[in-house]
Design an enzyme around this catalytic site. Structure first.
Site, PDB file in Angstrom:
ATOM      1  N   GLU A   1       0.859  -1.185   0.000  1.00 44.82           N
ATOM      2  CA  GLU A   1       0.000   0.000   0.000  1.00 44.82           C
ATOM      3  C   GLU A   1       0.896   1.235   0.000  1.00 44.82           C
ATOM      4  O   GLU A   1       1.910   1.275   0.714  1.00 44.82           O
ATOM      5  CB  GLU A   1      -0.906  -0.001   1.232  1.00 44.82           C
ATOM      6  CG  GLU A   1      -1.729   1.272   1.395  1.00 44.82           C
ATOM      7  CD  GLU A   1      -2.483   1.327   2.706  1.00 44.82           C
ATOM      8  OE1 GLU A   1      -2.788   2.446   3.169  1.00 44.82           O
ATOM      9  OE2 GLU A   1      -2.761   0.252   3.279  1.00 44.82           O
TER      10      GLU A   1
ATOM     11  N   GLU B   1      -2.548  11.824   2.505  1.00 55.22           N
ATOM     12  CA  GLU B   1      -3.407  11.328   3.571  1.00 55.22           C
ATOM     13  C   GLU B   1      -3.455  12.380   4.677  1.00 55.22           C
ATOM     14  O   GLU B   1      -2.406  12.764   5.212  1.00 55.22           O
ATOM     15  CB  GLU B   1      -2.900  10.002   4.125  1.00 55.22           C
ATOM     16  CG  GLU B   1      -3.825   9.383   5.161  1.00 55.22           C
ATOM     17  CD  GLU B   1      -3.342   8.023   5.619  1.00 55.22           C
ATOM     18  OE1 GLU B   1      -4.148   7.254   6.178  1.00 55.22           O
ATOM     19  OE2 GLU B   1      -2.144   7.728   5.427  1.00 55.22           O
TER      20      GLU B   1
END
Length: 802
Positions: free
Chosen positions: A568, A573
């Site tokens: 990932e 974010e």
């Protein structure tokens, strides 16, 4: 005759049946096979064609040897006949002559001179002996007596030929290899030379008969065997001489022959080994030459090392065709307080939309017609200057810390010394001396306080200077000089990425937001890309991103079905009020980022401090950087991964500060061939490198020749650098087969767990993040994406050596 003259003549044997043609053919084949075996063995023992030339002499010499030692002149004449007659005699009748106790017995291979055919003959020729119950030994004795008393008796029994007899004896003598005892035994058995036969022979030749029959026979046996052995050695020596008939040559010793054979065998083996090695080396050389010629002819392998080419330009109404809408609850790992809805419901509720807006002058950027004044060297120089400044600051902090520790140690020593002196003074004079010491202590304390004040003032001034230098680097005022600026044409103000179909300064954006629900969880959107990637350059151009307490937006790459096996990568974010850009990698074991080249990035690593011990639950306050991408590393927070944090734009590259600056551009380069993952952030848009800006402005041009290929070497240093691939501490296979995801979550396992720390004001009224979100505060109106475009590039395939 070996038997007395009074012996009764033996009965005449019945005529043996004639041999059939098949039996004759079979017997001839056996004779040829025996002869070939003897010759082959002789060639092996003698080592060459010389023995093959002496085979015939050896056979005839053996014939003479057998007959001479028995003393039968008739047998000599028969045995010296031509070998062709022997072939005929093998299947026809021949005479068994008396004298010598078995002159015709040399053909036997059995331990006794009497064969089973003789027993059969005896049984069929005498009616009285058929009725007798004598054992086989008595029968053999009678047969011997018959042959000794009847010198002209003819038998039709089938016997082996003379050639075969000699072949078999010669083969056995050669196998003895000079062993006298073994040769004696072979000749004794083959010629039936037992003590009884030799004694009978002596009775015939010696009429006196003074000696004991058995003793004389034993001695004569030894004498005859010795003569045979000596003759055999001469015959062997002649055969080893190659049948040349040299006469005066002495036969070589057996040991010398064996040494010679061994040496020849060794040399032959060495030659064979050298030949095999040489042939193998030549074959390997030929294969290498063929591979080299083939490689030159074919050329280098094709690899994705060329210029970047646009794969997906996700802008405007075409944005949605690259994604699928996921509908349902959030994953168990994230556990966000949301409900993802389908595309139809999202459009009905108005939480996804495409808008075109006029661009205000303050949101425009400067475009130079004669080229951007900031070149690649300028961006790199700025980043290097920032790193130098960062190093200097860190060094000064370390020196200040060491100085402070030294001062504290010195103050402790002075205090101890003062206490000691004070005790001594108190014991001598408790009045005037104590007062003097107090004054001295007060003076020293005053000097110490002045030093501390001076040091604090210097630190404040130093921090102010560093802040000013950083502001100059960020603004770029030190890059271009006034002289250069005066010679250039004034720039034009344009939107960063204007709508090419409009003459007015407009830009098109994709808007993604959320709506409250009576049930509590907000309806939100999760977009999952339709294409899978194993490399590429991923860019997102934002005007606004979700920010505020309880928000958890993300733009990332993942393979949910195979997480964390296929890895990932979190490109963007945000969590609550976070204001600094971070990029995180999540993987399985054996993926560490402790081999990053120095000076290759402007960022740092996130920290992992206070991790509770898994057994005791006691927090571990050891200072560590989050450099292990393993999601379950015991010294990091669960699923923390390896996290790179921006320093150059610290506090202004994410969330509310980013939105206040009009957004920015994030880029991530995933390049397994060049063994790295790098990430950049540029904000505001006026600080985006010209190469990147031109690439985004021309990405949708229909004419491919007018498109500008992005070149990451012109963007300056990244804030995040993750080495992957061969020769690094993280195999490239940890990240593969991933797709893009854009989503907006609330609370959950990250934003919800940090709620009490990041949102202390809200925490006073709402004890959980879910309660805060469920109240639908006005602050959540800022929780929306406003995306100018998402761009995906991949390197073109070219032939290039690694």
């Amino acid at each position: 005759s070996l038997l007395s003259s009074n012996s009764a003549p033996p009965p005449q044997p019945a005529a043996a049946p004639a041999a059939t043609e098949e039996e004759q053919l079979l017997f001839q084949q056996q004779q040829q096979q025996q002869l070939l075996s003897a010759r082959h063995l002789t060639e092996q023992q003698g080592g060459g064609n010389g023995l093959m030339m002496s085979i015939e002499e050896m056979e005839r010499g053996a014939k003479r040897l057998i007959c001479d030692n028995i003393g039968d002149s008739d047998s000599v004449n028969n045995l010296l006949k031509d070998d062709d007659d022997d072939e005929e005699d093998s299947m026809s009748s021949y005479s068994i002559h008396g004298g010598g106790g078995g002159s015709g017995e040399g053909y036997s291979n059995n331990d006794d001179a009497v064969t089973d055919d003789d027993l059969k003959y005896l049984s069929t020729s005498s009616t009285s002996q058929q009725q007798s119950q004598e054992d086989d030994k008595t029968k053999k004795t009678v047969v011997i007596q018959e042959r000794q008393s009847s010198g002209t008796t003819t038998s039709r029994l089938r016997r082996p030929s003379t050639r075969r007899m000699v072949d078999e004896i010669g083969n056995q003598l050669l196998e003895a290899q000079g062993n006298a005892r073994l040769e004696h035994d072979i000749l004794r058995k083959s010629l039936n030379l037992d003590a009884g036969n030799i004694a009978a022979l002596m009775m015939q030749q010696d009429d006196d008969g003074n000696e004991d029959e058995e003793d004389a026979g034993e001695k004569e046996t030894e004498r005859v065997l010795e003569r045979i052995h000596e003759s055999t050695r001469k015959l062997r020596a002649a055969s080893f001489d190659g049948g040349s008939g040299g006469g005066g040559n002495q036969p070589p010793e057996i040991e010398k022959e064996e040494l010679l054979d061994y040496e020849q065998h060794r040399k032959r083996m060495v030659r064979q080994v050298l030949t095999m090695v040489g042939v193998t080396a030549i074959l390997i050389l030929l294969v290498c030459v063929a591979l080299a010629l083939g490689t030159i002819a074919v050329g280098p392998p094709r690899q994705p090392v060329g210029a970047y080419k646009i794969i997906e330009a996700q802008v405007g109404q075409d944005f949605w065709q690259y994604y699928d809408f996921y509908a349902g609850k959030d994953s168990a790992g994230s556990n966000g307080y949301i409900m993802y809805v389908s595309e139809q419901k999202a459009r009905e509720e108005g939480i996804v939309n495409v808008v075109t807006e006029m661009v205000a002058v303050g949101d425009m950027i400067e475009i130079y017609e004669d080229g951007d004044p900031r070149k690649e060297e300028d961006w790199l120089a700025e980043d290097l200057a920032f790193l130098d400044e960062l190093k200097r600051k860190n060094l000064e902090e370390e020196e200040a810390l060491e100085k402070e520790e030294a001062e504290e140690e010195e103050a402790d020593e002075k205090k101890k010394k003062h206490d000691k002196n004070k005790k001594k003074t108190d014991t001598i004079d408790s009045s005037g001396t104590a007062t003097a010491n107090d004054k001295t202590d007060q003076a020293e304390d005053s000097v110490t306080e002045e030093k501390k004040a001076t040091r604090l003032l210097e630190e404040v001034e130093l921090q102010q200077e560093q802040q000013q230098a950083r502001q100059q680097l960020v603004s770029g005022s030190s890059v271009t000089s006034p002289e250069i600026s005066d010679k250039r044409k004034p720039p034009k103000l344009e939107p960063f990425n204007p709508d090419q179909t409009s003459d007015v300064p407009e830009e098109t954006f994709v808007v993604i937001s959320s709506t409250p629900t009576p049930e509590g969880p907000r309806n939100s959107v999760r977009l999952e890309g339709r294409r899978r990637f194993n490399r590429g350059l991923f860019i997102i151009d934002l005007r606004h991103m979700p920010a505020g307490c309880g928000t958890w937006p993300a733009f990332w790459l993942t393979d949910e079905a195979n997480w964390p096996v296929n890895g990932e990568i979190d490109i963007v974010e945000g969590v609550n009020y976070q204001d600094t850009a971070k990029t995180a990698l999540h993987s399985t074991r054996v993926c560490r980022m402790d081999d990053v080249p120095e000076g290759s990035k402007t960022g740092t690593w996130d920290t992992a401090v206070g991790i509770p011990d898994r057994k005791t639950g006691i927090p571990d306050m050891t200072f560590r950087y989050a450099q292990d991408c393993f999601v379950y590393d015991p010294h990091q927070w669960i699923n923390q991964g390896c996290v790179a944090s921006d320093l150059k734009l610290e506090g202004r590259s994410l969330g509310v500060p980013l939105n206040q600056n009009g957004g920015g551009v994030y880029a991530l380069e995933w390049d397994p061939v060049y063994k790295h993952i790098k990430t950049w952030v540029f904000s505001p848009h006026g600080r985006v490198p010209s190469n990147l800006r031109d690439a985004l402005r021309t990405a949708t041009n229909e004419d491919e020749s007018t498109r500008v290929a992005p070149d990451t070497n012109q963007w300056g240093l990244p804030y995040g650098h993750f080495p992957i691939g061969d020769g690094t501490n993280c195999p490239a296979g940890h990240f593969r087969n991933m797709r893009l995801v854009i989503n907006l979550a609330f609370c959950g396992s990250v934003a919800g767990n940090r709620y009490f720390m990041d949102c202390p004001k809200q925490f006073k009224k709402f004890k959980t993040c879910n309660e805060w979100v469920e109240s639908d505060p006005d602050e959540l109106k800022e929780a929306y994406w406003k995306i100018r475009g998402v761009y995906v590039y991949e390197r073109e395939w070219q032939k290039q050596w690694s």
